[in-house]
Scaffold this motif. Sequence first.
Motif, PDB file in Angstrom:
ATOM      1  N   CYS A  18      -2.113  -0.926  -3.476  1.00 32.57           N
ATOM      2  CA  CYS A  18      -3.489   0.381  -2.356  1.00 32.57           C
ATOM      3  C   CYS A  18      -2.842   0.954  -2.542  1.00 32.57           C
ATOM      4  O   CYS A  18      -2.322   1.861  -1.632  1.00 32.57           O
ATOM      5  N   GLU A  57     -10.069   6.024  -0.818  1.00 33.77           N
ATOM      6  CA  GLU A  57      -9.154   4.777  -1.075  1.00 33.77           C
ATOM      7  C   GLU A  57      -9.470   5.016  -2.759  1.00 33.77           C
ATOM      8  O   GLU A  57     -10.060   5.795  -3.383  1.00 33.77           O
ATOM      9  N   ARG A  90       0.834  -0.980   0.353  1.00 36.44           N
ATOM     10  CA  ARG A  90       0.114  -0.018  -0.122  1.00 36.44           C
ATOM     11  C   ARG A  90       0.643   0.996   0.198  1.00 36.44           C
ATOM     12  O   ARG A  90       2.247   1.298  -0.194  1.00 36.44           O
TER      13      ARG A  90
END
Length: 122
Positions: free
Chosen positions: A80, A107, A10
């Motif tokens: 991510c 996100e 991420r």
Amino acid sequence: MLCEKLKPKRVIFLTDVDGVYDRPPQEHDARLLRQIYVNHNKEITVPIATSTALHDVTGGIALKLKKAVAIVTSSKGTICVYICKLESNAALQLCCHGNMNDEIGTEIIYTDRMDESALTPL
């Protein structure tokens, strides 16, 4: 791009606001976008108006969003990407546990299923 070489799980962009808004957050009726969907052409599903303060040497949210979209598309969603406020619960959850657990932030999500009529080039 560094992410292509390091392949992190991420990437977290930390800011002075809660995440990405549909317009500058100080404007009336600015709405926090919890999720932004991006396709392989780096197009997003929601129009976003940004501004950068004259004293901001980081490029503001526009540059962070551009880099976030590039990471998500180049990895086809395997990395991510999140944008949230520094010292927020979301930042703590992401750094320590890898997810926001319903905390406030944005996100950036890769998808290959988007309505072409709703796309906005970034």
